[in-house]
Design an enzyme around this catalytic site. Structure first.
Site, PDB file in Angstrom:
ATOM      1  N   GLY A 250      72.319  99.959  36.396  1.00  0.00           N
ATOM      2  CA  GLY A 250      71.810 101.250  35.946  1.00  0.00           C
ATOM      3  C   GLY A 250      71.581 102.221  37.083  1.00  0.00           C
ATOM      4  N   CYS A 376      59.317  96.969  39.309  1.00  0.00           N
ATOM      5  CA  CYS A 376      58.821  97.218  37.950  1.00  0.00           C
ATOM      6  C   CYS A 376      57.601  96.342  37.693  1.00  0.00           C
ATOM      7  CB  CYS A 376      59.906  96.973  36.904  1.00  0.00           C
ATOM      8  SG  CYS A 376      60.585  95.295  36.898  1.00  0.00           S
TER       9      CYS A 376
END
Length: 472
Positions: A250, A376
């Site tokens: 991504g 994250c």
């Protein structure tokens, strides 16, 4: 049984409270009100992590299409998925290629069916973000379930349901209703091996669009903070960029798109199947500047080499203009997460690996080059403590302000100054209260307030930006 909207976070009920207290023990240091305020903050955070973000975010592949074109196509798709509802698609003002779609829910008036299906916790998390139920995720089903039946779908948040069970009375979370594509006997017969959608969700608790085979060349499903990372890196056409831990691609493809596919983006991952996925995404999105390799990024630097290896790893020192280290981490910021599956040993194992990767990145970066570190997760040890360690260990690095600055400042407790904390971005979903969203409340909300909520109510994430001032 648990239901959404409960004041008690699901993670707290599945062992998350004890784990978070252990890995985030320093939290009381940063809370001026002391232990009670720290406990309230922790409880709020756990509750937020149990619920999906308020928005689904997608990144437009601007290499193949314009944002207005894709926005129009997406609105048409939403009309097909949600007939009768005018769900808006908003362009982010600071991330122009990012589109925001509000998640409606939790919807509390869905009638539960006698026929039930139980899915695993990870499958349940995906359903809460708009996915249908795929066959491998189905753990159990009522003995009378047939293809075409309307079934209530529940998540087994503690992993206690036995595969193939005909009923389950353990802790479970209601996810909504759907139509079964197979009978119980077909699902658990074992032959032939079934694949694809097992239950098509028709009344999910959280109404979020499914992106299965939706505009695959033009859209990439991506959490908002993940889309911020490539902008902070600010890659320029013609540069040589390294994405050290790239899968599924991504951020790699975002970097290439921001460079107008001009230059070279090297993507590394040590798992071959993940590298295949990076290459597939690059081809799908029409990006030719990406070269992906199956390689252990901790060994990406080869000091003894006298000449380059034709662009393949390992690489010569100081051979990249910019480097992204989206480091392997405990992932404690991911949402929704209804079950605590981590152990303290697992969570604390990431810091040494992150430092190995960081050390390699510093040596591979050219003087004047930019290094962006992101995770994250929400732990101090994997975020602010890593920044403090990096600044002590590598005098050649300087912390830099970030643009755009969408997240909040860094968290105290790692010895960083107030000025340094302001140069970090920490996305903390607990800074806004959980709220129900419906189509009517959206219509009464100002656009700038909607954007503000999208910026805050996202996954937990962390970003730091460094520049290398001199050669090592």
């Amino acid at each position: 049984m648990y239901s959404f909207g409960s004041p008690v976070g699901l993670l707290a009920s599945t062992g998350g409270h004890e784990l978070f207290r252990a890995v985030w023990g320093q939290f009381q240091v940063v809370t001026s009100s002391g232990k009670e305020a720290a406990e309230r903050k922790l409880e709020t955070l756990l509750n937020h992590l149990s619920h999906p973000p308020s928005f689904t975010t997608v990144r437009v592949n601007t290499h193949l299409a314009s944002v207005p074109q894709v926005q129009s196509l997406l609105l048409e798709e939403l009309q097909k998925q949600f007939p009768g509802l005018r769900v808006p698609v908003l362009q982010h003002p600071d991330l122009p290629e990012v589109l925001l779609i509000p998640v409606l829910g939790p919807r509390r008036n869905i009638g539960k069916q006698q026929c039930e299906a139980i899915v695993g916790a990870q499958c349940g998390n995906a359903v809460l973000r708009g996915a249908h139920v795929y066959v491998p995720g189905i753990v159990a089903a009522s003995k009378f379930m047939k293809a075409g039946d309307t079934v209530s779908v529940y998540s087994d948040i503690k992993g206690r349901c036995k595969r193939g069970a005909k009923e389950f009375d353990g802790p479970k979370v209601f996810l909504g209703n759907g139509i079964s594509e197979f009978s119980r006997s077909e699902l658990f017969s074992g032959l032939p091996e079934l694949k694809g959608t097992g239950i098509r969700m028709t009344e999910p608790v959280y109404l979020s669009p499914s992106f299965d085979r939706v505009l695959p060349k033009y859209l990439f499903l991506q959490n908002l903070p993940s889309a911020v990372v490539a902008h902070v890196l600010s890659p320029q056409p013609g540069e040589r960029i390294l994405d050290l831990c790239a899968a599924p691609g991504g951020k790699t493809t975002h970097i290439a798109a921001l460079m107008h596919d001009q230059g070279e983006v090297i993507a590394l991952d040590k798992i071959a199947s993940k590298v295949v996925k990076v290459k597939q995404n690059a081809v799908l999105l029409g990006l030719n500047s990406i070269r992906a390799f199956c390689f252990d990024a901790t060994k990406a630097l080869q000091v003894e080499m006298l000449e380059d290896t034709g662009g393949k790893p390992p690489f010569l020192p100081e051979s990249f203009d910019r480097i992204l280290l989206d480091a392997p981490c405990s992932g404690l910021g991911q949402r929704p997460n209804m079950a605590c599956t981590w152990t303290l040993k697992e969570v604390t194992s990431y810091q040494p690996l992150q430092r190995k990767l960081f050390s390699a990145a510093v040596q591979l970066l050219k003087p004047g080059g930019v290094l962006v570190y992101s995770t994250c997760t929400i732990t101090l040890a994997e975020n602010e403590e890593q920044v403090a360690w990096a600044l002590r260990t590598f005098p050649c690095l300087q912390l830099q302000p970030q643009n755009p600055q969408i997240g909040g400042e860094g968290m105290m407790g790692a010895g960083l100054s107030f000025a340094q904390l302001k140069q970090l971005q920490r996305f903390d979903p607990s800074v806004v209260p959980l709220q129900d969203t419906d189509i009517h409340s959206l219509g009464d909300t100002r656009r700038e307030d909607v954007i503000w909520l999208a910026n805050k109510d996202c996954i937990g994430f962390f970003i730091a930006k460094f520049v290398k001032c001199k050669s090592t």
